[in-house]
Scaffold this active site. Structure first.
Site, PDB file in Angstrom:
ATOM      1  N   ASP A 132      41.271  49.964  33.405  1.00 52.48           N
ATOM      2  CA  ASP A 132      40.980  49.648  34.809  1.00 52.48           C
ATOM      3  C   ASP A 132      41.243  48.165  35.065  1.00 52.48           C
ATOM      4  O   ASP A 132      41.296  47.356  34.130  1.00 52.48           O
ATOM      5  CB  ASP A 132      39.540  50.026  35.193  1.00 52.48           C
ATOM      6  CG  ASP A 132      38.490  49.230  34.442  1.00 52.48           C
ATOM      7  OD1 ASP A 132      38.689  48.963  33.238  1.00 52.48           O
ATOM      8  OD2 ASP A 132      37.461  48.852  35.043  1.00 52.48           O
ATOM      9  N   GLU A 196      35.668  49.152  32.457  1.00 47.95           N
ATOM     10  CA  GLU A 196      35.182  47.886  31.888  1.00 47.95           C
ATOM     11  C   GLU A 196      34.835  46.874  32.971  1.00 47.95           C
ATOM     12  O   GLU A 196      33.847  46.134  32.865  1.00 47.95           O
ATOM     13  CB  GLU A 196      36.255  47.288  30.959  1.00 47.95           C
ATOM     14  CG  GLU A 196      35.791  46.068  30.146  1.00 47.95           C
ATOM     15  CD  GLU A 196      35.955  44.734  30.861  1.00 47.95           C
ATOM     16  OE1 GLU A 196      35.385  43.741  30.408  1.00 47.95           O
ATOM     17  OE2 GLU A 196      36.640  44.688  31.920  1.00 47.95           O
TER      18      GLU A 196
END
Ligand SMILES: CCCCCCCC/C=C\CCCCCCCC(=O)NCC(=O)O
Ligand SMILES: [Zn+2]
Ligand SMILES: [Zn+2]
Length: 508
Positions: A132, A196
């Site tokens: 991400d 994350e």
């Protein structure tokens, strides 16, 4: 009469100065040389064909084009996350068909791979990265942030240094190994998280829980983090590699002020916005105290002392005396100030909906990154004493700085990383550092004490602001080195011996 005592005093003073200078110089010039020679020949460098070099760039560009954005704690682009899943299955066919590799998806969009080694007595290790990215509005970019466009030898795009370079680097390296029929002795895991940038609760945390439930213990774990810094630390003349051996803790502090709403023509003497602003200003104007030299950054600067010229080298080698002076120098720039103290960043403010309405509530969030020598509780005490206003309601989510991972000469993980960094980047010195950002690796503390944070990229002056900023980019050679790094790390980790080196000054 009084001459004799004065002479004695002068004598004592001069002796003191001479002893002090001797101690300072002795500490400076007896530091081991940063130049090390490895005792064995080491693994061969991967020779990539032209087609493979194109392939790896193509894979990174394709990954950048999938906008896997984490917008907030609750909002992610799930279409893009699903597309990324399909993409890795297509881009890395050897991985998904190998009998050595077991794959499972975790938390819907994260990925866990296990590569089976032939020697079960060797403890497995783990490579971690996240797919991400933070949002990237197109304004201010030279090329659209999700185009993966190439310009002047660089691939641009959100995720090129944080952290799709590592995701694709790891998978591409494994793909190349499997194509070359590599059969490891030591098993390893690869974890690719999907959240994350918003804390890793559904990705990395779930991966860690899964492994813990199976009773897995890791020899070491490598995640994103520090890097090779070329010209970034002022006063040093050659590139320096920093391996994160801990990371700062964090607090998200929410401040809320309530007051009676009403007509703006009859404002109260103090508004919710005014009270909140005053509290925020006090926090910003009163930085947390310097903790420089009280955490593992001390080791970093002592090991780096030889890289500086006089008088900085003497000062760095003698932080017991000069820490306050060095601290003053470091706090002049944001990136080095982050090494000195717990940082205070005002990141969100919210209040008001119309110019003629007094808002009932004003809210703000302040993000602190906690120095390793402080705890979240200590920081919160300082915060309360700084704000000193009961009308400001406080709530927070926090975590303490991570424990310090071992970095001694006997540690397999640290020395294998150090060796691999020297192999691929031909850089010296390689020293332990404090990771100023937070990573998914913090969820793996129950699996190993040896957690390291290093992104295999070279950062030059000006590059640090590309992290979460404008024009994030990686050079084509830079990305090839990322693949080389993970390829080599997989080779170097496939041993039962700690890589040994000697300082060059010890050679005959
Ligand atoms: C004496 C000067 C030393 C300067 C040291 C600065 C080194 C900076 C090198 C790399 C940047 C670190 C980024 C770490 C990864 C951050 C990952 C991330 O974005 N996590 C989310 C978060 O922290 O919020
Ligand atoms: Zn990251
Ligand atoms: Zn990030």
């Amino acid at each position: 009469m009084w001459k004799k005592p004065v002479l004695v005093l002068v004598g004592v003073f001069i002796t003191g100065v001479v002893v002090l200078v001797a101690v300072l110089l002795l500490r400076t010039y007896t530091l081991p040389e940063n130049k090390v020679a490895w005792q064995d020949k080491g693994a061969p460098r991967i020779v990539l064909g032209e087609k493979e070099r194109e392939e790896l760039l193509k894979a990174l560009k394709a990954a950048i084009r999938i906008p896997t954005v984490s917008f907030s704690e609750t909002e992610q682009n799930t279409t893009a996350l699903a597309e990324f899943d399909e993409f890795i299955h297509r881009a890395f066919p050897e991985i998904f068909k190998s009998i050595l590799v077991t794959y499972e998806s975790v938390g819907k969009y994260s990925h866990l791979f296990h590569v089976q080694g032939s020697n079960n007595s060797l403890q497995p290790y783990m490579l971690l990265a996240h797919l991400d990215v933070v949002p990237a509005p197109a304004e201010g970019w030279d090329v659209p942030p999700f185009s993966g466009e190439e310009k002047d030898g660089y691939i641009y795009g959100r995720g090129t240094i944080d952290d799709k370079n590592c995701v694709i680097g790891i998978l591409q390296a494994l793909e190349f190994h499997l194509k070359r029929k590599f059969q490891p002795l030591r098993s390893f895991y690869i974890g690719i998280g999907h959240d994350e940038e918003i804390g890793g609760r559904h990705g990395a945390m779930k991966i860690a829980e899964k492994l813990e439930a199976k009773g897995v213990k890791l020899a070491f774990l490598l995640d994103e983090g520090l890097a090779v810094l070329d010209g970034v630390i002022q006063g040093t003349s050659r590139p320096i590699a920093l391996i994160g051996i801990t990371e700062k803790g964090g607090i998200d502090l929410n401040l809320t002020v309530n007051s009676s709403p009403g007509h703006s023509s009859m404002p109260p003497r103090e508004s919710s916005i005014g009270i909140l602003s005053a509290a925020l200003s006090r926090l910003e104007q009163n930085p947390m105290p310097s903790k420089f030299g009280k955490g593992p950054e001390r080791s970093m600067f002592e090991q780096l002392a030889r890289e500086f010229s006089f008088p900085l080298n003497v000062m760095m080698a003698n932080l017991w005396l000069f820490a306050p002076v060095i601290s003053r120098i470091l706090e002049q720039t944001p990136s080095s100030n982050a090494i000195v103290r717990t940082t205070t960043a005002l990141t969100i403010v919210n209040a008001g909906i119309k110019s003629n309405v007094i808002p009932p509530t004003a809210r703000a969030t302040v993000n602190f990154r906690i120095h390793p020598a402080q705890t979240a509780d200590e920081v919160m005490n300082i915060v309360k004493n700084t704000i000193m206003d009961d009308r400001v309601n406080l709530s927070n989510e926090s975590f303490d700085p991570l424990p310090i991972s071992p970095y001694d000469e006997e540690n397999f993980g640290y020395q294998t990383l150090k060796r691999t960094i020297s192999d691929v980047f031909s850089v010296e010195p390689v020293v332990p550092g404090v990771c100023i950002g937070n990573t998914d690796s913090r969820h793996f503390g129950n699996l190993t004490a040896s957690i390291y944070k290093f992104s295999p990229v070279v950062m030059k002056p000006g590059d640090l602001s590309r992290f979460h900023g404008l024009n994030e980019r990686i050079s084509k050679e830079g990305f090839e080195s990322v693949v080389q790094f993970y390829y080599r790390l997989i080779q170097n980790s496939d041993s039962d011996k700690v890589p040994r080196h000697r300082h060059v000054s010890e050679e005959l």
